[in-house]
Structures are given as structure tokens and as C-alpha cells.
Scaffold this motif. Structure first.
Motif, short mmCIF file in Angstrom:
data_model
loop_
_atom_site.label_atom_id
_atom_site.label_comp_id
_atom_site.label_asym_id
_atom_site.label_seq_id
_atom_site.Cartn_x
_atom_site.Cartn_y
_atom_site.Cartn_z
N TRP A 1 0.69 -1.22 -0.09
CA TRP A 1 0.03 0.10 -0.14
C TRP A 1 0.97 1.15 0.15
N ARG A 2 0.39 2.07 -0.74
CA ARG A 2 1.20 3.36 -0.92
C ARG A 2 0.28 4.63 -0.80
N ASP A 3 0.34 5.38 0.00
CA ASP A 3 -0.38 6.61 0.39
C ASP A 3 -0.18 7.59 -0.81
N LEU A 4 -1.07 8.25 -1.19
CA LEU A 4 -0.90 9.64 -2.36
C LEU A 4 -0.54 10.70 -1.35
N LEU A 5 0.41 11.20 -0.79
CA LEU A 5 0.77 12.27 0.05
C LEU A 5 0.35 13.78 -0.62
N GLN A 6 0.31 13.71 -1.83
CA GLN A 6 0.16 15.04 -2.53
C GLN A 6 -1.13 15.06 -2.84
N GLU A 7 -1.51 16.26 -3.91
CA GLU A 7 -3.01 16.49 -4.26
C GLU A 7 -3.97 15.22 -4.65
N ASP A 8 -4.97 15.14 -3.93
CA ASP A 8 -5.75 14.03 -4.16
C ASP A 8 -7.08 14.50 -4.78
N VAL A 9 -7.05 13.87 -6.17
CA VAL A 9 -8.37 14.38 -7.09
C VAL A 9 -9.21 13.13 -7.36
N GLY A 10 -9.12 12.05 -6.68
CA GLY A 10 -9.95 11.10 -6.62
C GLY A 10 -9.44 9.53 -6.64
N VAL A 11 -8.01 9.55 -6.23
CA VAL A 11 -7.32 8.64 -5.87
C VAL A 11 -6.29 8.69 -4.69
N ASP A 12 -6.85 7.80 -3.56
CA ASP A 12 -6.10 7.96 -2.62
C ASP A 12 -4.83 7.28 -2.29
N GLY A 13 -4.59 6.12 -3.01
CA GLY A 13 -3.21 5.40 -2.89
C GLY A 13 -3.27 4.73 -4.20
N THR A 14 -2.10 3.93 -4.10
CA THR A 14 -1.97 2.68 -4.91
C THR A 14 -1.65 1.34 -4.24
N ILE A 15 -1.98 0.37 -4.92
CA ILE A 15 -1.70 -1.05 -4.47
C ILE A 15 -0.72 -1.76 -5.43
N GLU A 16 0.43 -2.04 -5.01
CA GLU A 16 1.04 -3.11 -5.88
C GLU A 16 1.18 -4.68 -5.51
N VAL A 17 0.84 -5.38 -6.58
CA VAL A 17 0.51 -6.90 -6.27
C VAL A 17 2.05 -7.35 -6.24
N GLY B 1 -4.99 1.62 -8.74
CA GLY B 1 -5.42 2.74 -8.03
C GLY B 1 -6.47 2.39 -6.99
N ALA B 2 -6.47 3.10 -5.79
CA ALA B 2 -7.19 2.83 -4.60
C ALA B 2 -8.14 4.30 -4.34
N GLN B 3 -9.54 4.22 -4.11
CA GLN B 3 -10.00 5.22 -3.64
C GLN B 3 -10.76 4.75 -2.43
N VAL B 4 -10.77 5.29 -1.23
CA VAL B 4 -11.08 4.83 0.05
C VAL B 4 -12.25 5.94 0.50
N LYS B 5 -13.43 5.23 0.91
CA LYS B 5 -14.15 6.03 1.64
C LYS B 5 -14.88 5.33 2.75
N SER B 6 -15.18 6.06 3.67
CA SER B 6 -15.23 5.74 4.99
C SER B 6 -16.44 6.24 5.68
N GLY B 7 -17.13 5.32 6.45
CA GLY B 7 -18.43 5.76 7.10
C GLY B 7 -19.70 5.20 6.75
N MET B 8 -20.80 5.25 7.47
CA MET B 8 -22.03 4.87 7.15
C MET B 8 -22.79 5.63 6.22
N SER B 9 -22.46 7.01 5.88
CA SER B 9 -22.97 7.83 5.04
C SER B 9 -22.65 7.48 3.53
N TYR B 10 -21.56 6.40 3.48
CA TYR B 10 -21.50 5.92 2.13
C TYR B 10 -22.11 4.66 1.77
N VAL B 11 -22.85 4.06 3.09
CA VAL B 11 -23.47 2.62 2.97
C VAL B 11 -25.06 3.05 2.66
#
Length: 472
Positions: free
Chosen positions: A30-46, A58-68
Motif C-alpha cells: 500500500w502506498r499513500d498519495l501524500l500530494q494532491e488527491d483528485v480521486g485516488v487516495d493511494g496505489t496497491i502493488e501486487v 489505484g485505490a479510492q477509499v471511502k469511510s463511514g455509514m454515510s457511504y453505505v
């Protein structure tokens, strides 16, 4: 006044930490994208064990029941903003959506790049994504990524489970004795092409599978197989998802969605098989599946399909002579592999009785049937004559049979067993391409008859300048 921490920040951080921990537990980097986030929070390498592969998502992470939304034991809905969804689908890497569900204390995922809306009968793509709770960030997820990048080849047990799932994904079309059940596995083996290195899909493959079932029965049969959007689209979407979820073929999902929701048509594609797609073909062949071979010849020719003749009147007691003067002629050619129709509409001018070309254009199936229904909807069916020039089990002829009469007349088994024009022309193209390469044959265009048919059923002759030029 004391500064207060945002309550959403804790939930957002919990989601990112949950994704990072799950990745660490399953040999994913897992790698965070520490700079400007315009729709991708991080990347995952296999990774394969201790070895990174260079395959990144690419990974976009959403958290919370507001998204459920619509939370159920097996799934929930995530509503995306249209701009976000559009951006995710344009990324040059695979994008996965991860949703942290606080009540379940679980992270669920969805492969957004392979997103195909699944609302039955819907006429425009939705922005809600159904997320299955079986999609957890676990060993199965790591295996999915390995399959996505052809890093893992399915073994016999996985191929057996896959072939069973495809065989159990079915749709039944027709009614009563004419009912035929088609499976996703039927579509896969029926679409093999290019020495089984590619799989194709077009509407005619469904009809070809129906045709095979009817021929095996060995009886005359009516053609009453029409496909409404609400009935057939969910099945097609399930089939395409099986291909993409298991990484069996390299399908352009953007093109699929364009067909489903802009053209309002069944998708058409020829997609190269992946390592696992070829492994499935070999598995089916080793298990003695009789249909695992190239069973179609590809051609780009537009071949005569139907000539519809409309007359001003009809007196049944006079037989053939009972038809009055013609008013309209629809000459329709078809290419089953590209799923489009060349419709040439000829009419008699009211002023002087001369022949006019009222329309001449390429149409997709739904557009064409709407045009025919609109143009001929108010005409008594007794004044309409259908002259079929192709195999009766094609999308157009099936629609016309349903449109023309409430009581379907059966076709003779000999008519049902004949090859389509596209099959015959494709065979010609194949032989010419093979033989001309060794200097034993001169390549030429396949011979196609002049079309439309100039001598109408009532004996009238339409003028020469209405003839459609044959060819590709």
C-alpha cells in the motif's frame, strides 16, 4: 473557544488504516498519495510472495455509514458523484473503490474499471454501485488481482468451479415447447474465434445457440424469440461480468457501456483471450465439450436479409393477383458480426407514381425496428409481404415474425438447418484468403445477388437506380 477535531477525520483515517493493514496481511504493498488527491487516495502493488510484480492498481477509499446505502447482510449500494465516476473510468490504471463499513468493521471493494450498471431495463447508466459483502480485502482479493494481471493461472479445480458457474448462469427464451435455455457457457464456446484465441459477442450468437437447440430437436418450429431490454440485458451483463471478473478476455468496458446506454443496443466485441481464458478453453476441450472449436467464419460483407413489400390493397380471394400497386419496399441487409443493418426504403411518389428512395442508412437493431414499426404500424398486415432471404433464426426475422402475426407458423426443419448468409459468405472469404496465399486462387469479392429484388411479388418492376451496390 477550544478547537474541535472533525468527527469525519477519525472515520476517514480508520478506513485508510484498515485498507493498509489488510494489504500488509496479504502481501500487497500500500502506498499513500501524500500530494494532491483528485480521486485516488493511494496505489496497491501486487506481490507474489516476497517479490513485487510492478503491477499497480489505484485505490479510492471511502469511510463511514454515510457511504453505505440500502445495507443488507449480503450487499449495499454506494452512490458516486457523476464527475467522480467519469474520472475513475478514464484512469489509465485499474481503479478499485474501497468502502470502510464501521458497523461491520470491514473493508469491502469494487472493481470500478469493470463497472457495468445492472439496473434491469434502465435506459441510462446509474451512478450507484452495488458492492457485495463477499468482496473483502483478503486472500481472495489478492488472488483476484493476480488473475487480473495474468499472474495466476487457474488450476483444474478453479476451472471446474468457473465452468459450473457459467453453466448455471442461464436465461430461458421462448414459451412452451419452443422454450430454449441458454447459458453463459453457451455464449462463451459459441463465440470462440481465431483458432480459439479470441471470443466474440453479438446478438446473433444468442440466436445461433437457439437454432442449434431447435435443430437437435428435429422438428418444425415457429420462430418466436424476441429479446426485450428488461429480459435480456441483465443476463448479458452477468455474462460479461463473468468474463471480466475472472479475467478471461480483454474487454473494452467503455465500449460495452456505450452500446448499452448510448446506442441502447446489445454490445458487440471481439476480445483476445487471456491466459486463464485460454486455460478454460483447453479445460473444456479436455473434458470433451463438443462445441469448443471455431464454429463461425468472419465476414464484413452486408448480406441480403429481408425484403418487405407493402401494397395499397389486398384481396385474399384473388391470391397473388389480389395485391394492388406497391407503396413501399424495405430492402434490409445485415452483418451479424457487427450487429448493424443497412436499410434501403423505397416508396412510390403520390404525385406521379415514380420510385423514390425515402431512406438509405445504417441502423442498429432497436433503431431499425422502431423505424419499421413507426412506418408500417398503421398498415393492415394483409397488405405487407415478408420475403426472407436468410436463415429464419436471426434477430430481424425473429422480430418480424413476432410483429407480423399473433399465431406463429412453424418453419420447416430444413429451413432451420440451413446456414446463414453470413456463414456462407464468411466461408467463401476464409477459403479465398487461405488459397490465394499459395497462388492457387485469385482473391475476389464474394458473389452477392443484386438487391433489392427488382421484380415484386405482384409483378411490378422497380427501377434499376434503386439497386444497392454489393460488397464490404
Amino acid at each position: 473557544m477550544r478547537k474541535k477535531r472533525s468527527s469525519s477525520a477519525t472515520v476517514e483515517k480508520a478506513g485508510l488504516l484498515a485498507v493498509e493493514k489488510a494489504c500488509n496481511d496479504h502481501d500487497l504493498i500500500w502506498r499513500d498519495l501524500l500530494q494532491e488527491d483528485v480521486g485516488v487516495d493511494g496505489t496497491i502493488e501486487v506481490c507474489l510472495g516476497d517479490f513485487p510484480t510492478g503491477k499497480i492498481i489505484g485505490a479510492q477509499v471511502k469511510s463511514g455509514m454515510s457511504y453505505v446505502n440500502g445495507d443488507r447482510p449480503d450487499q449495499f449500494k454506494f452512490y458516486a458523484r457523476p464527475a467522480d465516476l467519469e474520472y475513475w473510468l478514464q484512469l489509465s490504471i485499474h481503479l478499485f473503490l474501497f468502502v470502510y463499513h464501521p458497523k461491520d468493521d470491514e473493508v469491502y471493494w469494487h472493481h470500478v474499471t469493470n463497472y457495468v450498471p445492472d439496473d434491469e431495463g434502465q435506459t441510462s447508466p446509474s451512478t450507484h454501485i452495488v458492492i457485495s459483502k463477499s468482496n473483502k480485502v483478503d486472500e481472495a482479493f489478492a488472488s483476484y488481482l493476480a488473475t487480473l494481471f495474468a499472474l495466476e493461472v487457474y488450476d483444474a479445480s478453479r476451472l471446474k468451479l468457473l465452468s459450473d458457474e457459467m453453466a448455471e448462469t442461464t436465461i430461458t427464451v421462448g414459451h412452451g415447447a419452443a422454450a430454449v435455455t441458454i447459458s453463459a457457457l453457451d455464449l462463451f464456446v459459441g463465440g470462440l474465434w481465431g483458432l480459439c484465441s479470441k471470443v466474440q459477442f453479438h446478438a446473433s450468437i444468442l440466436l445461433q445457440r437457439i437454432r442449434k437447440h431447435v435443430i437437435v430437436r428435429g422438428m418444425d418450429a415457429p420462430i418466436a424469440y424476441t429479446f426485450s431490454r428488461g429480459d435480456i440485458y441483465p443476463f448479458i451483463v452477468k455474462y460479461i461480468r463473468l468474463l471480466t471478473d475472472h479475467g478471461l478476455a480483454k474487454i473494452d468496458i467503455d465500449d460495452v457501456n456505450d452500446s448499452l446506454y448510448r446506442k441502447m443496443e446489445q454490445p458487440t466485441f471481439i476480445a483476445p483471450l487471456t491466459t486463464n481464458g485460454r486455460a478454460l478453453v483447453e479445460f473444456l476441450r479436455m473434458r470433451g465439450h463438443a462445441d469448443v472449436h471455431d464454429n463461425q467464419y468472419f465476414t464484413l460483407s452486408l448480406t441480403p436479409a429481408v425484403q418487405i413489400e407493402v401494397y395499397a390493397s389486398f384481396d385474399e380471394s384473388k391470391g397473388k393477383e389480389g395485391f394492388g400497386p406497391y407503396t413501399d419496399v424495405f430492402a434490409i441487409r445485415f452483418n451479424q458480426f457487427l450487429d448493424y443493418y443497412d436499410i434501403h426504403h423505397i416508396g412510390r411518389a403520390e404525385s406521379d407514381g415514380s420510385t423514390q428512395v425515402r431512406a438509405s442508412q445504417i441502423m442498429y437493431f432497436n433503431e431499425m425496428t422502431e423505424y419499421l414499426d413507426r412506418t408500417m404500424g398503421g398498415i393492415p398486415k394483409s397488405q405487407v409481404l415478408l420475403r426472407y432471404l436468410d436463415h429464419p433464426c436471426t434477430p430481424l426475422i425473429s422480430w418480424l415474425e413476432d410483429w407480423y402475426a399473433d399465431e406463429k407458423q412453424p418453419f420447416h426443419i430444413d429451413d432451420l438447418a440451413q446456414k446463414t448468409n453470413s456463414d456462407q459468405i464468411g466461408f467463401h472469404d476464409e477459403i479465398v484468403s487461405i488459397m490465394s496465399g499459395v497462388g492457387t486462387m485469385t482473391a475476389q469479392e464474394p458473389p452477392l445477388p443484386d438487391f433489392p429484388i427488382r421484380i415484386l411479388f405482384n409483378g411490378e418492376i422497380i427501377s434499376c437506380d434503386t439497386t444497392i451496390v454489393s460488397g464490404h
